[in-house]
Motif scaffolding. Structure first.
Motif, mmCIF file in Angstrom:
data_model
loop_
_atom_site.group_PDB
_atom_site.id
_atom_site.type_symbol
_atom_site.label_atom_id
_atom_site.label_comp_id
_atom_site.label_asym_id
_atom_site.label_seq_id
_atom_site.Cartn_x
_atom_site.Cartn_y
_atom_site.Cartn_z
ATOM 1 N N GLU A 452 0.846 -1.191 0.000
ATOM 2 C CA GLU A 452 0.000 0.000 0.000
ATOM 3 C C GLU A 452 0.882 1.242 0.000
ATOM 4 O OE1 GLU A 452 -3.740 -1.790 2.628
ATOM 5 O OE2 GLU A 452 -2.410 -0.226 3.452
ATOM 6 N N VAL A 453 0.484 2.229 -0.792
ATOM 7 C CA VAL A 453 1.143 3.534 -0.819
ATOM 8 C C VAL A 453 0.159 4.535 -0.234
ATOM 9 C CG1 VAL A 453 2.216 5.306 -2.255
ATOM 10 C CG2 VAL A 453 2.419 2.881 -2.893
ATOM 11 N N GLN A 454 0.531 5.205 0.857
ATOM 12 C CA GLN A 454 -0.383 6.115 1.554
ATOM 13 C C GLN A 454 0.227 7.504 1.656
ATOM 14 O OE1 GLN A 454 -0.997 4.172 5.335
ATOM 15 N NE2 GLN A 454 -2.608 2.843 4.524
ATOM 16 N N SER A 455 -0.625 8.519 1.631
ATOM 17 C CA SER A 455 -0.188 9.893 1.819
ATOM 18 C C SER A 455 -1.381 10.758 2.209
ATOM 19 C CB SER A 455 0.449 10.451 0.544
ATOM 20 O OG SER A 455 0.831 11.796 0.717
ATOM 21 N N GLU A 456 -1.140 11.720 3.094
ATOM 22 C CA GLU A 456 -2.180 12.685 3.462
ATOM 23 C C GLU A 456 -2.307 13.770 2.405
ATOM 24 O OE1 GLU A 456 -4.221 12.279 6.026
ATOM 25 O OE2 GLU A 456 -3.170 10.374 6.321
ATOM 26 N N ASP A 457 -1.323 13.822 1.506
ATOM 27 C CA ASP A 457 -1.345 14.820 0.431
ATOM 28 C C ASP A 457 -2.010 14.191 -0.787
ATOM 29 O OD1 ASP A 457 -0.807 16.596 -1.635
ATOM 30 O OD2 ASP A 457 1.181 17.114 -0.860
ATOM 31 N N ALA A 458 -3.312 14.472 -0.935
ATOM 32 C CA ALA A 458 -4.072 13.851 -2.019
ATOM 33 C C ALA A 458 -3.534 14.236 -3.386
ATOM 34 C CB ALA A 458 -5.544 14.232 -1.900
ATOM 35 N N THR A 459 -3.059 15.471 -3.503
ATOM 36 C CA THR A 459 -2.511 15.922 -4.785
ATOM 37 C C THR A 459 -1.252 15.132 -5.148
ATOM 38 O OG1 THR A 459 -3.369 18.148 -4.418
ATOM 39 C CG2 THR A 459 -1.630 17.899 -6.069
ATOM 40 N N LEU A 460 -0.381 14.971 -4.167
ATOM 41 C CA LEU A 460 0.836 14.207 -4.403
ATOM 42 C C LEU A 460 0.518 12.764 -4.749
ATOM 43 C CD1 LEU A 460 3.916 13.989 -4.362
ATOM 44 C CD2 LEU A 460 3.812 13.628 -1.896
ATOM 45 N N LEU A 461 -0.450 12.174 -4.050
ATOM 46 C CA LEU A 461 -0.824 10.786 -4.332
ATOM 47 C C LEU A 461 -1.402 10.660 -5.738
ATOM 48 C CD1 LEU A 461 -0.697 8.166 -2.624
ATOM 49 C CD2 LEU A 461 -3.140 8.440 -2.216
ATOM 50 N N GLY A 462 -2.161 11.683 -6.147
ATOM 51 C CA GLY A 462 -2.714 11.668 -7.504
ATOM 52 C C GLY A 462 -1.628 11.744 -8.558
ATOM 53 N N THR A 463 -0.587 12.519 -8.267
ATOM 54 C CA THR A 463 0.538 12.609 -9.204
ATOM 55 C C THR A 463 1.221 11.258 -9.353
ATOM 56 O OG1 THR A 463 0.908 14.921 -8.594
ATOM 57 C CG2 THR A 463 2.734 13.760 -9.655
ATOM 58 N N LEU A 476 -3.238 1.000 -8.154
ATOM 59 C CA LEU A 476 -4.695 1.190 -8.232
ATOM 60 C C LEU A 476 -5.152 1.923 -6.974
ATOM 61 C CD1 LEU A 476 -5.728 -2.387 -9.456
ATOM 62 C CD2 LEU A 476 -5.406 -0.323 -10.856
ATOM 63 N N ARG A 477 -6.082 2.837 -7.165
ATOM 64 C CA ARG A 477 -6.571 3.609 -6.016
ATOM 65 C C ARG A 477 -7.530 2.767 -5.187
ATOM 66 N NH1 ARG A 477 -6.387 8.803 -4.532
ATOM 67 N NH2 ARG A 477 -5.462 9.498 -6.494
ATOM 68 N N ALA A 478 -7.211 2.654 -3.885
ATOM 69 C CA ALA A 478 -8.091 1.947 -2.938
ATOM 70 C C ALA A 478 -9.053 2.917 -2.284
ATOM 71 C CB ALA A 478 -7.263 1.227 -1.883
ATOM 72 N N ASP A 479 -8.548 4.107 -1.942
ATOM 73 C CA ASP A 479 -9.394 5.180 -1.423
ATOM 74 C C ASP A 479 -8.658 6.487 -1.670
ATOM 75 O OD1 ASP A 479 -7.525 5.641 0.747
ATOM 76 O OD2 ASP A 479 -8.417 3.916 1.757
ATOM 77 N N GLU A 480 -9.161 7.567 -1.108
ATOM 78 C CA GLU A 480 -8.603 8.894 -1.398
ATOM 79 C C GLU A 480 -7.154 9.025 -0.926
ATOM 80 O OE1 GLU A 480 -9.686 13.613 -0.635
ATOM 81 O OE2 GLU A 480 -11.032 12.031 0.057
ATOM 82 N N ARG A 481 -6.737 8.255 0.081
ATOM 83 C CA ARG A 481 -5.399 8.377 0.656
ATOM 84 C C ARG A 481 -4.525 7.146 0.403
ATOM 85 N NH1 ARG A 481 -6.856 12.826 0.695
ATOM 86 N NH2 ARG A 481 -7.216 14.250 2.449
#
Length: 620
Positions: A452-463, A476-481
């Motif tokens: 799992e790759v997690q981050s509180e920075d949604a923009t960074l995770l989207g990048t 693959l996105r599991a949830d917003e974070r």
């Protein structure tokens, strides 16, 4: 002359280790070899003899030619005397002949005696056919003098050579260092047939800023010095690299030069040492062609490999030994390094830090300073004055390796001639603050994926999710974070780290860990392999011992061989009164339990009962 009979008897009497060594040096067909007579015939087969003769140097060939001129054996002193009469071998000492005779005997190309040697008929006959093969006549092996040796370099030429050699030596050390750094970042794939895969060769050439043809030379030098090795088909640095990278430039060159010197085959080392003060180039090639007249191309190719490395390392410059190169060959690597370092450019331990986040070194950096700097900055260009650049990714890499904002700042302040520019201070602070915004951990059990790759920075995770350089991770996105990958945590971590994202790894409890990336080639013991030579020796000994009456069987094979070869031998016969009498006999036939032959001493025909024949030996 000496025939198969004498060789068979000698092979049978050899200790197993010597016999196996002979067979490793001269592999023979195993089919049809059931005893020592078969082995002797295989070794004296014309094609087998030719394969053994082709790589020999002129002194060994000349020794065989001299022995082929006489009917019988010559002493070592007699061989040396005859060799001394000819231009090709003038001045040959008895010690040199003794070594040569031993080497040829170990190849079963001559028959050793108590104080000398005799020729085998098959070897002399093969040398006689050489003119038909486009090779020198036996007489030419003795009468063709060696090419002239060029004059030594003048003091002015040597001074110019030393300057060029020092430049190349310095570049070679930097090149090997850069090669090892790149191998540590990403190994290079070795093809099954040998050589680097093309993409790996191009990548390494770009990293070293050299032509692709130089990469195999650099890799060979590094491997010989024990700094790089293949593990699971991948070229990687070894554990010795860390100490070597932090050594002085002189010591690093010394290690590379020592490995080159130690890797020289004995004959090549002796040849190059004999020319340590004269140019190599075409004169060396001409000498090689004279020295190995039956294997000119093969010998040139073998020696060229070491000559290319010598030129790259600065042992030579313009195919002439440098002063340090001459010392290396004549004295040793420590003394050579001392001679070479006198011509090296002065190293610096301080740099200029620029506001555009670049680092300029006003000269070659001291290895310990460069090694530390490269943990936090990327090399942009290498020269006597190299350029490095800081980035968020390079600072993040340093923090991952254990640096802190304070330790980075303290190091840079100590080595900078211009202080630490404010933009760099901001970059360090920002990178340290951002470090760990992306976290990678093992996926929870029962969920799809392995990490799992997690981050509180949604923009960074989207990048990260749309980054094409990471598409192989199948994120693959599991949830917003959270993003999920089907690859293990460590693989995902290093992919994100290489892509310059501020990533950290966590264990199951949430504690930070640093995954170990395999960048070191482990030293392993060589895998046991079959030894065909030892297997053949064991089979021959077993067959020899299995005979019900080995003595009688051996005598029968000796007699059969003597009859087929029409070879005069000494036959020992037991007389009715118990005496043993020797007959000098040329056997002509065996049948009806009797041996027939011509008595050479009495010049009469004799017929002897086989039951009375007690022994047989060659007259040589």
């Amino acid at each position: 002359m000496t025939t198969t009979l004498a060789l068979a008897a000698r092979l049978r009497a050899l200790p197993d280790d010597e016999l196996a060594s002979l067979l490793r040096a001269r592999p023979v067909r195993r089919v049809g070899v059931s005893d020592f007579f078969d082995l002797a015939e295989a070794l004296l087969d014309p094609d087998s003899v030719q394969r053994a003769l082709a790589p020999l140097d002129r002194l060994r060939l000349a020794t065989l030619a001299v022995l082929g001129e006489v009917d019988g054996a010559l002493t070592v002193e007699g061989i040396a005397t005859r060799l001394g009469r000819h231009p090709a071998t003038a001045g040959t000492t008895t010690d040199a002949v003794r070594v040569t005779v031993g080497a040829l005997a170990a190849l079963a190309l001559l028959h050793p005696t108590d104080d000398g040697a005799a020729a085998y008929d098959a070897v002399t006959a093969r040398l006689a056919t050489w003119p038909a093969l486009g090779l020198p006549r036996p007489a030419a092996l003795l009468d063709t003098a060696p090419p002239a040796v060029p004059e030594p370099l003048t003091p002015a030429e040597l001074a110019a050579s030393d300057r060029l050699a020092a430049e190349r030596a310095f570049e070679a050390v930097a090149g090997v260092s850069e090669l090892l750094t790149e191998l540590g970042r990403e190994g290079a794939r070795e093809l099954q047939k040998g050589g680097l895969a093309l993409p790996a060769a191009k990548r390494l050439a770009d990293a070293l800023a050299v032509d692709a043809a130089v990469v195999p030379v650099a890799l060979s030098v590094a491997a010989r010095a024990g700094l790089a090795a293949v593990a699971d088909g991948l070229w990687l640095p070894t554990a010795e690299v860390a100490a070597w990278q932090h050594a002085t430039t002189a010591d690093r060159w010394r290690d590379l030069a020592r490995a080159w010197l130690d890797g020289l085959p004995g004959d090549v080392r002796a040849l190059l040492t004999s020319r340590s003060r004269t140019p190599w180039g075409e004169s060396l090639r001409a000498h090689l062609a004279w020295l190995h007249p039956a294997a000119v191309a093969e010998t040139e190719q073998r020696v060229d490999h070491y000559v290319r490395e010598a030129e790259w390392l600065g042992v030579t410059a313009g195919r002439s030994p440098s002063g340090a190169g001459a010392v290396l060959l004549e004295v040793g690597p420590a003394e050579a390094a001392a001679a070479m370092v006198a011509h090296f450019p002065a190293e610096v331990s301080q740099v200029y830090l620029q506001h555009d986040l670049t680092v300029i070194s006003p000269g070659p950096l001291a290895p310990d300073v460069e090694a530390r700097l490269r943990t936090m900055a990327d090399l942009e260009s290498r020269a006597l004055a190299s350029t490095f650049r800081f980035s968020a990714g390079s600072i993040d890499r340093a923090v991952t390796a254990g640096e802190t904002a304070a330790s980075i700042h303290d190091f840079l302040a100590a080595v900078s001639l211009t202080g630490v520019p404010q933009p760099l201070d901001y970059l360090i602070a920002d990178a340290v603050e951002r470090h760990g915004r992306v976290r990678v951990r093992d996926a929870a059990s029962g969920t799809e994926g392995k990490a799992e790759v997690q981050s509180e920075d949604a923009t960074l995770l989207g990048t990260i999710a749309v980054d094409q350089s990471l598409s192989s991770l199948r994120l693959l996105r599991a949830d917003e974070r959270t993003l999920v990958s089907r690859f293990p945590r460590d693989v995902v971590y290093w992919a994100l780290s290489d892509a310059r994202y501020p990533v950290v790894a966590e264990d199951a409890s949430g504690a930070l860990v640093t995954p170990q990336r395999r960048r070191i080639a482990e030293r392993t013991a060589a895998a046991a392999t079959r030894d065909p030579a030892a297997e053949l020796v064991a089979r021959l000994r077993s067959a020899d011992a299995a005979e019900e009456d080995t003595g009688e069987q051996w005598l029968a094979r000796q007699l059969d061989q003597a009859v087929r070869a029409r070879q005069t031998v000494v036959v020992q016969v037991a007389m009715p009164d118990g005496r043993l009498v020797d007959y000098l006999l040329e056997p002509t036939g065996i049948g009806g339990g009797r041996l027939r032959g011509r008595d050479r001493a009495a010049d009469i025909e004799r017929t002897l009962p086989l039951s009375s024949v007690k022994g047989l030996r060659s007259v040589d």
